[in-house]
Each structure stands twice: as structure tokens, then as C-alpha cells.
Design an enzyme around this catalytic site. Sequence first.
Site, PDB file in Angstrom:
ATOM      1  N   GLU A 176     -44.296 -48.929 -13.201  1.00  0.00           N
ATOM      2  CA  GLU A 176     -44.716 -48.029 -14.275  1.00  0.00           C
ATOM      3  C   GLU A 176     -46.160 -48.296 -14.702  1.00  0.00           C
ATOM      4  O   GLU A 176     -46.908 -47.365 -14.993  1.00  0.00           O
ATOM      5  CB  GLU A 176     -43.776 -48.163 -15.482  1.00  0.00           C
ATOM      6  CG  GLU A 176     -42.336 -47.780 -15.191  1.00  0.00           C
ATOM      7  CD  GLU A 176     -41.508 -48.924 -14.633  1.00  0.00           C
ATOM      8  OE1 GLU A 176     -40.331 -48.691 -14.307  1.00  0.00           O
ATOM      9  OE2 GLU A 176     -42.036 -50.060 -14.518  1.00  0.00           O
ATOM     10  N   GLY A 199     -46.582 -45.376  -3.396  1.00  0.00           N
ATOM     11  CA  GLY A 199     -45.698 -44.378  -4.007  1.00  0.00           C
ATOM     12  C   GLY A 199     -46.051 -44.103  -5.453  1.00  0.00           C
ATOM     13  O   GLY A 199     -45.992 -42.955  -5.912  1.00  0.00           O
ATOM     14  N   ASP A 200     -46.436 -45.148  -6.178  1.00  0.00           N
ATOM     15  CA  ASP A 200     -46.861 -44.973  -7.572  1.00  0.00           C
ATOM     16  C   ASP A 200     -48.143 -44.151  -7.628  1.00  0.00           C
ATOM     17  O   ASP A 200     -48.328 -43.313  -8.513  1.00  0.00           O
ATOM     18  CB  ASP A 200     -47.082 -46.336  -8.235  1.00  0.00           C
ATOM     19  CG  ASP A 200     -45.862 -47.232  -8.151  1.00  0.00           C
ATOM     20  OD1 ASP A 200     -44.740 -46.722  -8.273  1.00  0.00           O
ATOM     21  OD2 ASP A 200     -46.041 -48.454  -7.944  1.00  0.00           O
TER      22      ASP A 200
END
Length: 318
Positions: free
Chosen positions: A39, A259-260
Site C-alpha cells: 500500500e 504490480g503496485d
Amino acid sequence: MTSNFGVFTLGDAMITMNPAVKGPLRFVSQFERKVGGAELNFAIGCARLGLRSKWVSRLGKDEFGRVIDHFARGEGIDMSDVHFVEGYPTSLNFKEIREDGSGKTFYYRYQSPILTMKPEDITASMFEGINLVHITGVYLAIDPQNMQIVKRVVQIAKEKGLAISFDPNIRLKLWTIEEARKAYFELFPYVDILLTGRDEIHLILGEDSDEALVSLAEKYAIDQLVVKDGANGSKLYTKGTWHEKEAFSVEAVDTVGAGDGFDAGYIYAFLNDYPCEERLVFANGVGALATTVSGDNEGLPYLEEVFPFIRQEAVIER
């Protein structure tokens, strides 16, 4: 220039110990201290693209917690709802990187400070100036109670008419696939944008055919279902139509965080109302650039780096 659009995400951050050499971790004796966490990587990716980026978390009141705090503030992230906690050590992970850039992650996050967060800590005032909320499966996997916190987040987001994106980001070292599926299917009805890897959606559904993906999207009214497939590119199902774009060819150094980065790129393009295929091109570009530098987020590009790359423009270096 900072965007008018604001994004919100919450989750654990970690000190990442990056190996000095490639190969099995048991043969690595030196590491470089870096900062990571799915995150937080997403928040950094968004901030570098110019979005107003808010990250909600808890950090251990220790030296590693201060490292993460300073690093995130330096990236321009809104840290107003990140607090230090006594008695809970900041989480760690050690990375193993193979010759092809792929790797494994070994977590040391028992008694993470994020466990002290409660549903009542999430208030409506946190969402002022926010346009989109991004959730990942990593946060859900850390502790079963986190589903109640996520439900509180998506409830407020829906009340405020905010878009919700979700990346399953499966971590089978943290929970079983059965636990993951239960949580994901509980969350899918709230999701507007699903950002999933092809391997992940196969684990979730037991297959990854276009028919199965369409069925999932239509059953749960997921407006945009995005499938990330690494070097094979990505595709998007929305409003009854598939869109697909090829990946950019790069020499991958470290695939962690790609991917983030893709997620941040897609969300930037979505908020800025890019046409569907241009969203995929932009996201593919951000994800590709992220793999060209060692570290979880060091390769996440700034906006002015993305456009020349995706347009294949020559850059004057000196």
C-alpha cells in the site's frame, strides 16, 4: 504539478532488506536497508505521478518506524493519519532476488503495529479531498479483524460516492487461499475497479478464462476488471468490451513493486479520464519502469518520465 485528484490507501509498511547479491538467501551475507509495503508502494507511485496521496497506517515507535516516516514524508505523502505505537516493532522483510529479476519475500511482521488499528479509528474526516480508495489483500491477510476496518472504509467511501479499487495481492505466506477467497468475495460487491494478476485470479476462481472473468465482473457489478499479466501485457473488461495492450520490453532487475506501480498508473489514467486502451498503455509503462531499478519502489517513475517512455521518445541525458 500536483493533481486535483486525491487517493486514499491503508496498510502496513516494512523495512525491506535488499540483498547485495543475487541468488538463494542462505548465501547472502549483506543487505541494503530500504522501505516497502504494497500500500505504501502504491501511495508513492501515485504521489510521483502527481496525485495527492494519503496513506493510513501505524508504525513502531522505533528507529525503523522513523525511517519509514521520514521516507514517506519525503515522497510528499499525507501522513496525518499515520501514528507511532509503543511496544510493537516495525515490520521487516528480507528479499531474495534471482538472476532473472524474480524473487521471494520472507516476512518478519509478528505483532505488527498495524494490529493496533480499530474500525473506530476510521472517520469520515479522513476522506476529505479524496476521489478514490485503494485496498489490497495484503492488509486483509495480516489479521482477520482488518476486514472490519476495510468494511468501515468502503462504507464511508460509498456514502461519499468515491470509487473503490482493489488488488487481491495474494500473500499465501500470510493466510490460506480459502481464507483469501472468503474475504475477497465479501469485498467484491463494493469494488468498482479490480486490479488482479492473471495468476491471482486463477487462484481465486480456479480458472482465468475470459468467460469466468466476465461472469465475475457482471455478478458483482465490477465496472472495470483489469488483468495484469507481466511480460504478456494487460487487459481490461468494462461495459461489455475487452481491451488489451502489450507490455513494454525492458530488462527487469527487480520485479517486486511492479504490480503496485501498475495499479498507481492505472488509477492515475482512470482519474484523468484516459480512454480504456490508453489507461492500459500508461499502466503498463509505469509497471515496466518499476522493474528497471532494484528496490520495492525506487523504480516507480515520475510523470515526466512515463510519457517519453511510453511514446518511445529519445531522452537527452546531457
